[in-house]
Design a protein around this motif. Sequence first.
Motif: not given
Length: 100
Positions: A24-25, A31-40, A16-19, A42-45
């Motif tokens: 986050g990465a 997943i957030l970069t896949e479901i959020v449109p390109d223009f948003g 668990f400690g190693l994984t 940076a804001r979501v991250i």
Amino acid sequence: QERDSQFWYASVLIIFGLTASWCGAGVNRPILTEIVPDFGQARVIGWLSALEGSMGACLGAPLAGLLAQHAFGYQAQRRQMSEIPPAIRYRNANALANGM
């Protein structure tokens, strides 16, 4: 039987400690970069990073203190460190370590 349990407990904690830091990465950001449109993206991250950091900073220390005091028996002292008996200092140190 107890030695076998300790082995498995230690193994699970090490894995668990190693994984645990991979989420986050390896999960949240892709997943957030896949479901959020390109223009948003940076804001979501930015919101994700701000919320993760602020929750840890705001809740981490108070929750560790509450756990140490109520679950692990930390006893608050108003004396100088040199005046506190070693048994209480040792017990409080263990309570704080377990609370963290």
